[in-house]
Motif scaffolding. Structure first.
Motif, PDB file in Angstrom:
ATOM      1  N   ALA A  74       0.845  -1.200   0.000  1.00  0.00           N
ATOM      2  CA  ALA A  74       0.000   0.000   0.000  1.00  0.00           C
ATOM      3  C   ALA A  74       0.878   1.247   0.000  1.00  0.00           C
ATOM      4  CB  ALA A  74      -0.916  -0.006   1.219  1.00  0.00           C
ATOM      5  N   GLY A  75       0.329   2.311  -0.536  1.00  0.00           N
ATOM      6  CA  GLY A  75       0.991   3.608  -0.488  1.00  0.00           C
ATOM      7  C   GLY A  75       2.196   3.686  -1.400  1.00  0.00           C
ATOM      8  N   ASP A  76       2.961   4.737  -1.206  1.00  0.00           N
ATOM      9  CA  ASP A  76       4.183   4.902  -1.989  1.00  0.00           C
ATOM     10  C   ASP A  76       5.191   5.616  -1.107  1.00  0.00           C
ATOM     11  OD1 ASP A  76       4.400   7.913  -2.607  1.00  0.00           O
ATOM     12  OD2 ASP A  76       2.314   7.423  -3.084  1.00  0.00           O
ATOM     13  N   ARG A  77       6.381   5.800  -1.610  1.00  0.00           N
ATOM     14  CA  ARG A  77       7.420   6.466  -0.808  1.00  0.00           C
ATOM     15  C   ARG A  77       8.040   7.611  -1.603  1.00  0.00           C
ATOM     16  NH1 ARG A  77       9.081   1.363   1.406  1.00  0.00           N
ATOM     17  NH2 ARG A  77      11.282   1.914   1.538  1.00  0.00           N
ATOM     18  N   ALA A  78       7.172   8.310  -2.350  1.00  0.00           N
ATOM     19  CA  ALA A  78       7.659   9.439  -3.145  1.00  0.00           C
ATOM     20  C   ALA A  78       8.298  10.488  -2.247  1.00  0.00           C
ATOM     21  CB  ALA A  78       6.510  10.033  -3.960  1.00  0.00           C
ATOM     22  N   HIS A  79       7.777  10.618  -1.020  1.00  0.00           N
ATOM     23  CA  HIS A  79       8.338  11.637  -0.130  1.00  0.00           C
ATOM     24  C   HIS A  79       9.785  11.277   0.273  1.00  0.00           C
ATOM     25  CE1 HIS A  79       8.765  14.835   2.657  1.00  0.00           C
ATOM     26  NE2 HIS A  79       8.885  14.022   3.689  1.00  0.00           N
ATOM     27  N   GLU A  80      10.010   9.985   0.533  1.00  0.00           N
ATOM     28  CA  GLU A  80      11.390   9.569   0.851  1.00  0.00           C
ATOM     29  C   GLU A  80      12.314   9.802  -0.337  1.00  0.00           C
ATOM     30  OE1 GLU A  80      11.566   5.586   2.272  1.00  0.00           O
ATOM     31  OE2 GLU A  80      10.128   6.000   3.866  1.00  0.00           O
ATOM     32  N   PHE A  81      11.779   9.631  -1.489  1.00  0.00           N
ATOM     33  CA  PHE A  81      12.554   9.900  -2.707  1.00  0.00           C
ATOM     34  C   PHE A  81      12.993  11.364  -2.705  1.00  0.00           C
ATOM     35  CE2 PHE A  81      12.284  10.908  -7.415  1.00  0.00           C
ATOM     36  CZ  PHE A  81      13.457  10.269  -7.760  1.00  0.00           C
ATOM     37  N   GLU A  82      12.053  12.233  -2.343  1.00  0.00           N
ATOM     38  CA  GLU A  82      12.390  13.664  -2.264  1.00  0.00           C
ATOM     39  C   GLU A  82      13.503  13.904  -1.246  1.00  0.00           C
ATOM     40  OE1 GLU A  82       8.774  16.525  -3.011  1.00  0.00           O
ATOM     41  OE2 GLU A  82       8.144  14.955  -1.650  1.00  0.00           O
ATOM     42  N   LEU A  83      13.399  13.220  -0.095  1.00  0.00           N
ATOM     43  CA  LEU A  83      14.435  13.401   0.945  1.00  0.00           C
ATOM     44  C   LEU A  83      15.789  12.898   0.446  1.00  0.00           C
ATOM     45  CD1 LEU A  83      12.534  12.271   4.190  1.00  0.00           C
ATOM     46  CD2 LEU A  83      13.049  14.605   3.432  1.00  0.00           C
ATOM     47  N   ARG A  84      15.753  11.805  -0.273  1.00  0.00           N
ATOM     48  CA  ARG A  84      17.019  11.258  -0.773  1.00  0.00           C
ATOM     49  C   ARG A  84      17.641  12.205  -1.800  1.00  0.00           C
ATOM     50  NH1 ARG A  84      17.897   6.739  -3.220  1.00  0.00           N
ATOM     51  NH2 ARG A  84      15.841   6.046  -3.848  1.00  0.00           N
ATOM     52  N   LEU A  85      16.777  12.886  -2.521  1.00  0.00           N
ATOM     53  CA  LEU A  85      17.306  13.817  -3.536  1.00  0.00           C
ATOM     54  C   LEU A  85      18.038  14.996  -2.902  1.00  0.00           C
ATOM     55  CD1 LEU A  85      14.409  13.862  -6.154  1.00  0.00           C
ATOM     56  CD2 LEU A  85      16.659  12.824  -6.390  1.00  0.00           C
ATOM     57  N   VAL A  86      17.733  15.272  -1.627  1.00  0.00           N
ATOM     58  CA  VAL A  86      18.476  16.346  -0.964  1.00  0.00           C
ATOM     59  C   VAL A  86      19.439  15.777   0.073  1.00  0.00           C
ATOM     60  CG1 VAL A  86      16.832  18.180  -1.482  1.00  0.00           C
ATOM     61  CG2 VAL A  86      16.524  16.813   0.591  1.00  0.00           C
ATOM     62  N   GLY A  87      19.809  14.505  -0.075  1.00  0.00           N
ATOM     63  CA  GLY A  87      20.972  14.025   0.668  1.00  0.00           C
ATOM     64  C   GLY A  87      20.780  12.890   1.651  1.00  0.00           C
TER      65      GLY A  87
END
Ligand code: DI6
Ligand code: FE
Length: 399
Positions: A74-87
């Protein structure tokens, strides 16, 4: 000879033998959903076909097999992807309560019907590219009821669509909060309660575990393997993805069908896998998405004769990938696999990674008539393109 369906004027990549098994002027005949002949038209018996399908010289391969997915979640982790993009790193996010455990919370909150509904678009994306067999893992429920809910959802997907589903029980994917500080206690619950219950319900085709610093150690993995063996279930393992805990060797010594990821695999691991015939399932989508830099030891695997499979690892955290064609392209570009290795990796060797060699993975008499028919001039195009889907038709069990 009578047959139900006959595909003619085709070029075949039978995937039998070592290479592609190319047949320039080929036919495939099926009765009751099984191949009765696949080979040169010149050697074929005179078929009296109920339906004959002209292929205009198109290529036919075995239906593709995605042998490692976490399609149900369920759900997704697009937000974690955003966090990873800033380090932030994957491991930092996991240790801060994100990662697998955040998908666990969403998956526990979802109903079985929600899980089926959210997985269907992902499954349909795979099917649209000619996938006819897909492996689906549990591992985001982490309670008996929620793991079984995931596995039932996976089984339901195999009824909702014309696709063969193989399930893997991945209870040992992450430590659930209820067992914080007691990984051994959780492994005991998995071995003595959760896995036997899921197996008893007919929901488990194989047992998997995440052998990793942020997952479970080798001793805990070994206990999962023992429990699987007591239930007569084959095992496979997420091994050597982020570090080298010698999981591949452990898996091979347990007769595992496959060891998967393998970016940190060493020579002992390769030797053990070669000896046991354990398939190396490479997951270039996860390598790409996590920006891993350690390439799996492809030369060593090749030299030792370890069969190599390629899969999407479709999961919300490290590989939100629903294209097996793109996974092949990544296998070639990032891991330097050849076209033949890529195609074998999603057919013959993927079948072996699921213990389905007798059933699928090649175009051969006796196997299920699962075909992918492609609008390409040469098989290399299936690996070469990025984002174009040249599937002309897909046949599952002869239909
Ligand atoms: N390795 C992976 O790449 C996935 N699981 C695993 O054991 C990641 C799963 C996730 O981050 O949700
Ligand atoms: Fe995985």
């Amino acid at each position: 000879m009578r047959c139900d369906r006959l595909w003619k004027d085709a070029r075949l990549a039978t995937m039998t033998g070592e290479g592609l098994g190319v047949v320039e002027r080929g036919v495939v005949a099926a009765i009751d959903g099984r191949i009765v002949y696949a080979g040169p038209a010149s050697d074929a018996p005179a078929f009296d076909a109920q339906h004959a399908i002209g292929c205009d010289g198109r290529w036919i391969t075995p239906g593709l097999i995605d042998c490692h997915t976490h399609l149900v979640h369920a759900g997704d982790r697009a937000h974690e992807f955003e966090l990873r993009l800033v380090g932030a790193s994957y491991e930092e996010i996991a240790r801060a309560g994100g990662g697998i455990v955040s998908t666990m919370a969403a998956t526990r909150a979802a109903s079985e019907a929600d899980l089926v509904g959210s997985a269907l678009p992902r499954l349909d994306a795979l099917i649209a590219e000619g996938v006819t067999t897909v492996e689906i893992k549990s591992g985001y429920g982490l309670t008996r009821g929620d793991e079984m809910k995931m596995l039932r959802a996976a089984r339901t997907l195999g009824v909702a669509r014309a696709v063969r589903v193989r399930t893997s029980f991945l209870g040992a994917h992450a430590l659930p909060p209820e067992f914080a500080g007691d990984a051994d206690g959780y492994i005991a619950a998995l071995c003595h309660d959760m896995l036997p219950a899921a197996a008893e319900a007919g929901l488990v085709d194989a047992v998997d575990a995440f052998c990793e610093g942020i997952g479970f150690c080798a001793a805990q993995t070994a206990r999962m393997f023992d429990a699987a063996q007591r239930l007569g279930l084959p095992v496979k393992l997420h091994a050597e993805q982020l570090s080298n805990l010698h999981g591949a060797q452990l898996a091979a010594e347990a007769g595992a069908l496959s060891a998967d990821h393998l970016e940190h695999l060493d020579a002992d691991g390769i030797a053990a896998m070669a000896k046991a015939g354990t398939v190396a399932t490479l997951l270039p989508g996860a390598f790409y998405f996590t920006r891993e830099t350690n390439v799996p030891p492809v030369d060593g695997l090749r030299a030792a004769g370890v069969p190599i499979a390629i899969a999407t690892d479709c999961n919300p955290g490290t590989s939100p990938l629903t294209s097996l064609l793109l996974a092949m392209n990544m296998g070639a570009t990032l891991f330097r696999l050849t076209v033949e290795e890529c195609l074998a990796g999603v057919t013959r060797n993927a079948a072996r990674a699921l213990g389905l060699m007798g059933e699928v993975g090649t175009l051969e008499a006796g196997k299920s008539c699962d075909l992918a028919i492609w609008d390409v001039e040469r098989p290399a195009e299936l690996v070469y393109r990025m984002g174009l889907n040249p599937l002309h038709a897909r046949i599952w069990k002869g239909l």
